[in-house]
Design an enzyme around this catalytic site. Sequence first.
Site, PDB file in Angstrom:
ATOM      1  CB  CYS A  13      -0.940   0.007   1.194  1.00 20.91           C
ATOM      2  SG  CYS A  13      -0.082   0.116   2.787  1.00 20.91           S
ATOM      3  CG  ASP A  49      17.067  23.732 -32.140  1.00 18.96           C
ATOM      4  OD1 ASP A  49      16.993  24.954 -32.365  1.00 18.96           O
ATOM      5  OD2 ASP A  49      16.911  22.865 -33.013  1.00 18.96           O
ATOM      6  CG  ASP A  53      14.782  24.890 -35.391  1.00 15.91           C
ATOM      7  OD1 ASP A  53      15.150  26.047 -35.606  1.00 15.91           O
ATOM      8  OD2 ASP A  53      15.325  23.887 -35.877  1.00 15.91           O
TER       9      ASP A  53
END
Length: 746
Positions: free
Chosen positions: A18, A641, A438
């Site tokens: 649990c 990038d 881009d």
Amino acid sequence: MSSTRITTVSLPVQGMTCAACVTRVEKSLQKIDGISRASVNLATEKVTLAFDPEKTSLASLAASVHDAGYELVLPASGGAEPAHAVDPSEALRKELRSALLLSISLAIPVMAISMFMMLPSFHAWFPLEHQDANVLLLLATTVIMAGPGRRFFALAWTAARHGIADMNSLVAVGTGAAYLYSLIAVLFPRWLGLEMAGHVYFDTASTIVTLILLGKYLEASAKRRASEAIRALIALQPKQARVRRDGVELDLPVDDVLHGDLVIVRPGEKMPTDGVIERGMTTVNESMVTGESLPVEKAPGDRVIGGTLNGTAAIEFRATAVGSETFLANIARVVEEAQGSKAPIQHLADRIAGVFVPTVIGIAAVTFLGWYAMAGVSFVDAMVNAIAVLIIACPCALGLATPTAIMVGTGAGARNGILIKNAEALQRAERVTTVVLDKTGTITSGKPSVTMVEPIGDTTVESLLTIAASAEWLSEHPIAHAIVTGAQERQLELRPAENAEALPGSGIRAVIDGAMIRVGTPRYIESLGIPLAPARAALAAVVASAATPVVVVSGGQILGIIGIADRIKDTSVEAVRSLNGLGITVVLLSGDHQATVDAIAREAGITKAIGHVLPTEKAGHIKTLQANGAVVAMVGDGINDAPALAQADIGMAMGSGTDAALESADVALVRNDLRSVADAIDLSRRTGRTLRQNLFWAFVYNVVGIPLAAFGMLNPMLAAVAMAFSSVSVVGNSLRLRRHGTMRMQ
């Protein structure tokens, strides 16, 4: 000196049942010096550990987990994987099935006899006295408690020895109380008084154990379906490979294939490893890795991915990645790490789980005392109400609510070429309001070509292309490649270039035949103090054709303009339309001339386009958008990038991109298709919605159920049914993500 190298592993943990277990395992690990991350996933029953091997060891970590009452399964000697001969989730499912069948076979007769004992015609059906019938019920229930139900008591005892309580504690106390009271009522009725001795609850104890086992079995089966993504990825890898070494063909286990081996794959066979084709042309079905249904044409020089299916012809390829280095193995690793990570919302559930079980035991005690001492009901009725509180309050659903949604969501993405690196990114992506694209290689094909050559003055087309291509020869930029290819197609002979230097976002400079040659953007040329006036007409013609202008300069003289056009992909218009349909603003960001960027944006249906942006400026533009309240996803594929991908709230790298871009991104889009961006955001939104639904119902279930049980409005057996249903419903709700998938998966 301490090592700065952090080791990350994902290992099974046995004994967790649990959310409270998850909290205790994490706390036991996080207190160890050298641990930088310990994230436990109840759905996979694994812990992802990031630690400094010079400060601690796996043995120390295992000892700490053991002290907390659980077992960390360590790798086999010298291995990287846990020492399991079989899938532990499948072994548990089979164990639960066997226990469940035995429990059902005994619980049904116990329930039937108990019901008939309440009828006046009982003796007509059973020639037994009530006491004799109770003895039969005692024997059958004892087998259930000592056999199928033993697991709950054993785990509860282990937890108690460590001073903790969990789901098993609730089940053991609840069913144990009903069983122990009934046993005393049958064997020692005078201990309880003659009036109370007539009440037995063997049917309650046996039915609760059976129902909880049923719930755990259904939960284990559902969790196994939820974790199919990794198993399916691993199953793609063939076991054998056909290799040519020293002119001899050998059939080898795939683990014996080496870097540089020449691998032969016939039609209909799977690629054993990653590699580059050296001989043959074929089509390859890559849907199992990228989600793209159409076969991809492959020729010498093209890359193939291990696990994909060869189509029409035999090929030979050179192995470039084997074993754990393969693309498929990396995907499996990313998915497993993502499934082992935690969404930010999970921390709320973890904090509640840490105090949940002790609180429930306290509520059950107050319930008993309230009914017995204050309301004046019988001991039996007070006990039954307290048992109902213990049974209804199982925190399994709370522990499974978030990890199952994350596990199924990331698995669905992986099957369709969307690799989400962690749960935090998955949750954050659903809030994206702006997508920045881009241009080159993202919205366009990334394969530009020379469309116009505009020489100036005495310069000829051939000499202009020759000089430009000679300077660009060693550059890896797509525009440079287009210029070189254009020269090669015209069979021009290139000249040696010296001291070549790439200028990111601007161009390149090199010395050719003693002259300084510069090839770059108009902005770069103007920054050198070279006037563009002689080239205005040529520049206008190139820009009007929606091509990117590249200026070629020798010394201080402009030799001419070369137009480079990179057409948008066929799928880009549909991708932008899908993003707009999700209510997302799309921005095109590029270093190209503004007129060229505007032309591409119009063609793709993008309303906002920004040109003349240097690589170092992209992150700044994203910061500006964020400052204005936008949640930004940046999509790119190049090394330039990487800073923007890192700055964005979510970085998405196209699968054809560089390693730097993929490393900086939160999401890797294996299929080089812009539609995957919309798919990823849509998947994130679906997963987030499912996650919140799971948590809502897990909380509501306890908020409503516990008071009902405490006020005597819920029978313990109904509580067991509700408890089992809560866990199964949470996992089942998460599994819906497999059916719905993303927009293009429907």
